[in-house]
Design a protein around this motif. Structure first.
Motif, PDB file in Angstrom:
ATOM      1  N   PRO A   1       0.811  -1.231   0.000  1.00 38.76           N
ATOM      2  CA  PRO A   1       0.000   0.000   0.000  1.00 38.76           C
ATOM      3  C   PRO A   1       0.839   1.273   0.000  1.00 38.76           C
ATOM      4  O   PRO A   1       0.491   2.258  -0.661  1.00 38.76           O
ATOM      5  CB  PRO A   1      -0.824  -0.133   1.288  1.00 38.76           C
ATOM      6  N   LEU A   2       1.958   1.264   0.734  1.00 40.41           N
ATOM      7  CA  LEU A   2       2.818   2.445   0.765  1.00 40.41           C
ATOM      8  C   LEU A   2       3.420   2.724  -0.614  1.00 40.41           C
ATOM      9  O   LEU A   2       3.495   3.878  -1.052  1.00 40.41           O
ATOM     10  CB  LEU A   2       3.935   2.249   1.802  1.00 40.41           C
ATOM     11  N   LEU A   3       3.832   1.654  -1.327  1.00 38.50           N
ATOM     12  CA  LEU A   3       4.398   1.840  -2.660  1.00 38.50           C
ATOM     13  C   LEU A   3       3.336   2.323  -3.640  1.00 38.50           C
ATOM     14  O   LEU A   3       3.623   3.088  -4.564  1.00 38.50           O
ATOM     15  CB  LEU A   3       5.013   0.532  -3.152  1.00 38.50           C
ATOM     16  N   LYS A   4       2.081   1.877  -3.459  1.00 37.23           N
ATOM     17  CA  LYS A   4       1.001   2.345  -4.333  1.00 37.23           C
ATOM     18  C   LYS A   4       0.779   3.837  -4.152  1.00 37.23           C
ATOM     19  O   LYS A   4       0.578   4.580  -5.127  1.00 37.23           O
ATOM     20  CB  LYS A   4      -0.286   1.578  -4.025  1.00 37.23           C
ATOM     21  N   VAL A   5       0.823   4.286  -2.891  1.00 39.93           N
ATOM     22  CA  VAL A   5       0.640   5.712  -2.619  1.00 39.93           C
ATOM     23  C   VAL A   5       1.803   6.508  -3.211  1.00 39.93           C
ATOM     24  O   VAL A   5       1.609   7.561  -3.827  1.00 39.93           O
ATOM     25  CB  VAL A   5       0.515   5.960  -1.102  1.00 39.93           C
ATOM     26  N   ARG A   6       3.024   5.998  -3.029  1.00 41.37           N
ATOM     27  CA  ARG A   6       4.197   6.682  -3.590  1.00 41.37           C
ATOM     28  C   ARG A   6       4.078   6.805  -5.110  1.00 41.37           C
ATOM     29  O   ARG A   6       4.387   7.845  -5.693  1.00 41.37           O
ATOM     30  CB  ARG A   6       5.475   5.916  -3.240  1.00 41.37           C
ATOM     31  N   SER A   7       3.638   5.730  -5.750  1.00 37.48           N
ATOM     32  CA  SER A   7       3.482   5.748  -7.196  1.00 37.48           C
ATOM     33  C   SER A   7       2.445   6.780  -7.634  1.00 37.48           C
ATOM     34  O   SER A   7       2.637   7.498  -8.621  1.00 37.48           O
ATOM     35  CB  SER A   7       3.075   4.349  -7.683  1.00 37.48           C
ATOM     36  N   GLN A   8       1.353   6.877  -6.865  1.00 38.36           N
ATOM     37  CA  GLN A   8       0.314   7.857  -7.197  1.00 38.36           C
ATOM     38  C   GLN A   8       0.851   9.282  -7.048  1.00 38.36           C
ATOM     39  O   GLN A   8       0.633  10.135  -7.915  1.00 38.36           O
ATOM     40  CB  GLN A   8      -0.902   7.649  -6.290  1.00 38.36           C
ATOM     41  N   PHE A   9       1.554   9.553  -5.940  1.00 41.51           N
ATOM     42  CA  PHE A   9       2.132  10.880  -5.728  1.00 41.51           C
ATOM     43  C   PHE A   9       3.135  11.220  -6.833  1.00 41.51           C
ATOM     44  O   PHE A   9       3.165  12.339  -7.350  1.00 41.51           O
ATOM     45  CB  PHE A   9       2.836  10.958  -4.375  1.00 41.51           C
ATOM     46  N   ARG A  10       3.960  10.237  -7.194  1.00 40.54           N
ATOM     47  CA  ARG A  10       4.992  10.482  -8.218  1.00 40.54           C
ATOM     48  C   ARG A  10       4.346  10.864  -9.555  1.00 40.54           C
ATOM     49  O   ARG A  10       4.804  11.780 -10.244  1.00 40.54           O
ATOM     50  CB  ARG A  10       5.861   9.233  -8.373  1.00 40.54           C
ATOM     51  N   LYS A  11       3.279  10.170  -9.930  1.00 39.93           N
ATOM     52  CA  LYS A  11       2.599  10.476 -11.192  1.00 39.93           C
ATOM     53  C   LYS A  11       2.023  11.892 -11.183  1.00 39.93           C
ATOM     54  O   LYS A  11       2.056  12.596 -12.196  1.00 39.93           O
ATOM     55  CB  LYS A  11       1.490   9.455 -11.452  1.00 39.93           C
ATOM     56  N   ILE A  12       1.491  12.301 -10.022  1.00 42.75           N
ATOM     57  CA  ILE A  12       0.923  13.650  -9.921  1.00 42.75           C
ATOM     58  C   ILE A  12       2.015  14.698 -10.077  1.00 42.75           C
ATOM     59  O   ILE A  12       1.854  15.674 -10.823  1.00 42.75           O
ATOM     60  CB  ILE A  12       0.186  13.824  -8.581  1.00 42.75           C
ATOM     61  N   PHE A  13       3.129  14.507  -9.390  1.00 39.37           N
ATOM     62  CA  PHE A  13       4.237  15.477  -9.487  1.00 39.37           C
ATOM     63  C   PHE A  13       4.745  15.582 -10.927  1.00 39.37           C
ATOM     64  O   PHE A  13       4.968  16.690 -11.443  1.00 39.37           O
ATOM     65  CB  PHE A  13       5.381  15.070  -8.557  1.00 39.37           C
ATOM     66  N   VAL A  14       4.936  14.438 -11.574  1.00 32.57           N
ATOM     67  CA  VAL A  14       5.451  14.441 -12.944  1.00 32.57           C
ATOM     68  C   VAL A  14       4.458  15.136 -13.881  1.00 32.57           C
ATOM     69  O   VAL A  14       4.844  15.903 -14.764  1.00 32.57           O
ATOM     70  CB  VAL A  14       5.739  13.003 -13.417  1.00 32.57           C
TER      71      VAL A  14
ATOM     72  N   MET B   1      -3.658  22.491  -6.577  1.00 31.22           N
ATOM     73  CA  MET B   1      -3.613  21.616  -7.753  1.00 31.22           C
ATOM     74  C   MET B   1      -3.195  20.202  -7.361  1.00 31.22           C
ATOM     75  O   MET B   1      -3.774  19.207  -7.820  1.00 31.22           O
ATOM     76  CB  MET B   1      -2.638  22.184  -8.785  1.00 31.22           C
ATOM     77  N   PHE B   2      -2.197  20.082  -6.478  1.00 30.83           N
ATOM     78  CA  PHE B   2      -1.707  18.767  -6.047  1.00 30.83           C
ATOM     79  C   PHE B   2      -2.811  17.992  -5.325  1.00 30.83           C
ATOM     80  O   PHE B   2      -3.111  16.839  -5.653  1.00 30.83           O
ATOM     81  CB  PHE B   2      -0.488  18.935  -5.140  1.00 30.83           C
ATOM     82  N   PHE B   3      -3.439  18.618  -4.324  1.00 26.24           N
ATOM     83  CA  PHE B   3      -4.461  17.919  -3.544  1.00 26.24           C
ATOM     84  C   PHE B   3      -5.721  17.670  -4.362  1.00 26.24           C
ATOM     85  O   PHE B   3      -6.433  16.685  -4.129  1.00 26.24           O
ATOM     86  CB  PHE B   3      -4.783  18.706  -2.274  1.00 26.24           C
ATOM     87  N   ASP B   4      -6.000  18.538  -5.330  1.00 29.78           N
ATOM     88  CA  ASP B   4      -7.164  18.331  -6.190  1.00 29.78           C
ATOM     89  C   ASP B   4      -6.998  17.054  -7.007  1.00 29.78           C
ATOM     90  O   ASP B   4      -7.959  16.308  -7.203  1.00 29.78           O
ATOM     91  CB  ASP B   4      -7.349  19.538  -7.112  1.00 29.78           C
ATOM     92  N   ARG B   5      -5.772  16.763  -7.452  1.00 32.13           N
ATOM     93  CA  ARG B   5      -5.532  15.541  -8.224  1.00 32.13           C
ATOM     94  C   ARG B   5      -5.572  14.306  -7.335  1.00 32.13           C
ATOM     95  O   ARG B   5      -5.695  13.189  -7.836  1.00 32.13           O
ATOM     96  CB  ARG B   5      -4.186  15.639  -8.945  1.00 32.13           C
ATOM     97  N   LEU B   6      -5.467  14.509  -6.039  1.00 33.09           N
ATOM     98  CA  LEU B   6      -5.657  13.412  -5.092  1.00 33.09           C
ATOM     99  C   LEU B   6      -7.131  13.218  -4.747  1.00 33.09           C
ATOM    100  O   LEU B   6      -7.491  12.277  -4.042  1.00 33.09           O
ATOM    101  CB  LEU B   6      -4.883  13.677  -3.793  1.00 33.09           C
ATOM    102  N   GLY B   7      -7.972  14.112  -5.236  1.00 35.18           N
ATOM    103  CA  GLY B   7      -9.393  14.039  -4.920  1.00 35.18           C
ATOM    104  C   GLY B   7      -9.769  14.761  -3.645  1.00 35.18           C
ATOM    105  O   GLY B   7     -10.864  14.566  -3.114  1.00 35.18           O
TER     106      GLY B   7
END
Length: 435
Positions: free
Chosen positions: A224-237, A392-398
């Motif tokens: 689960p931690l790696l899934k969250v990291r992957s989601q954050f990384r995609k948003i930043f990129v 913008m960052f938190f909006d992409r997190l929903g």
């Protein structure tokens, strides 16, 4: 062992050989394909030896199969034609599509004739009785008996698309090197009991297939931690940020504390809060950029760039100490220095990685955790730009309905905390600091 297999092995034991597996299947009322399947299994086990034999044969088409019971189209036309005759139109209406084919074939065989003397064609019999040779041939092929079918007859039925040629395979069988009336299953595993009893010495083992791919692993799911990291990384990129290298967990105090203008007497730099290394305990100051080191020292002691400084004697020995980084901001300080040396240009950096704190481990705390950090470098940036980037960052997190609250941080100005309104708008959930 199946009944078919035991019967076949018993037959071989009595007769020494089986000349044709197709004849064997017919004589024992078995399906040929079933017998061939058993033979292939016995060949692989070495119980029998076989020689392949190919036989030219015929198979019925769908149309040919439809004539097995009612007879051929010409025979059906003859049967439907009474002695006194019948109008051709009535005959066609009675038999449907079969009638059109059957009338032509029956006239060709001189079984019927068409009398057109009365205006409308009338079908009349020319013979008293017939033999349906086509039906007999079709029934013979359906039963697997293709012996005695003349080539001329077969060609005629192929032309009418009632049969198709096929090649049937059979085997001539003899006893194999491992022949036995009962199959002895080869073991697939060497067990503890075999080793204890010594039975493994007489046991036959199945050959190991080193080319087999094996079963695909059932694991491989993301933590689960790696899934969250992957989601954050995609948003930043997606927002145009570039990831910083954070693979160095060991840092020295200069980049972790001093370059960020954290005073050397601050409690966070105490061994109770930070993991300091004993070997190697320090990084020589000569490896640090000397000009930058002196500017950092002067700012701590005397101030500058709008600051009055801390007014204490800054020590190089403290800045040399090695530690496990307490935040990823140490990486940011290195990147900002590198950016300044290469010639300033607008840039966006982010990092997501673990940091370490010397804290008591309990059910809610560990000595390490993950920190998410983003840095935007440009001229003319304001607090409004920071708030817009965070939204913008938190909006992409929903996460919407954000609130920003001013907060005090001794090392940055201005500083804020970020909250999200709960569903009822009666409570606030703290999300992050931003400085």
């Amino acid at each position: 062992m199946s009944d078919v297999e035991s019967q076949l092995l018993a037959e071989l034991a009595d007769c020494q050989s089986i000349d044709d597996s197709l004849e064997y299947a017919a004589s024992h009322d078995l399906q040929p394909n079933q017998v061939v399947g058993v033979i292939k299994s016995l060949l692989a086990a070495g119980l029998v030896e076989g020689e392949e034999q190919r036989h030219a044969s015929y198979a019925l088409t769908q149309e040919g199969s439809s004539y097995l019971e009612p007879g051929s189209p010409e025979a059906q036309v003859f049967a439907a034609t009474p002695t006194e005759g019948i109008l051709q139109a009535e005959l066609l209406q009675k038999l449907g599509p079969v009638g059109k084919v059957g009338i032509g074939q029956a006239m060709k065989l001189q079984w019927i004739m068409l009398d057109k003397s009365g205006g409308q064609p009338v079908a009349k019999r020319k013979v008293a009785e017939i033999t349906d040779g086509v039906q007999k041939i079709l029934q013979s092929i359906a039963s697997g008996n293709t012996e005695g079918i003349a080539k001329q007859e077969a060609d005629a039925l192929k032309k009418r698309k009632l049969i198709i040629p096929e090649t049937r395979m059979s085997y001539k069988l003899t006893k194999g090197p491992k022949f036995a009336l009962q199959r002895k299953r080869a073991a697939t595993d060497l067990t503890h009991d075999m080793l204890q009893s010594g039975s493994w010495q007489d046991q036959e083992f199945k050959a190991y297939n080193f080319n087999a791919l094996g079963l695909p692993p059932s694991g491989g799911y993301l933590h689960p931690l790696l899934k969250v990291r992957s989601q954050f990384r995609k948003i930043f990129v997606a927002m145009g940020f570039e990831e910083m290298m954070t693979n160095a967990y060991v840092e020295n105090s200069f980049w972790n504390f001093d370059a960020l203008f954290q005073p050397q007497q601050h409690p966070a730099r105490d061994a109770h809060d930070t993991f300091f290394l004993t070997n190697p305990a320090s990084t020589p100051a000569e490896r640090l950029p000397q000009e930058y080191l002196h500017r950092v020292k002067a700012t701590h002691e005397q101030g500058g760039y709008g600051s009055i400084g801390y007014g204490y004697s800054w020590k190089v020995a403290e800045a040399e100490k090695n530690l496990l980084r307490t935040h990823t901001t140490a990486v940011s300080s290195r990147m900002l220095y590198k950016l300044a040396q290469e010639g300033f240009k607008p840039a966006k950096y982010f990092s997501i990685d673990r940091v370490f704190r010397n804290e008591a481990v309990d059910r809610t705390h560990l000595a390490e955790f993950h920190q998410i950090e983003g840095v935007v470098c440009d001229k003319g940036l304001t607090l409004r730009d920071l708030i817009g980037t965070l939204k913008m960052f938190f909006d992409r997190l929903g996460l919407k309905k954000l609130r920003f609250k001013p907060a005090y941080n001794p090392y940055t100005e201005p500083s804020m905390e970020i909250f999200r309104s709960a569903v009822t708008d009666q409570a606030l959930l703290r999300l992050s600091d931003c400085v």
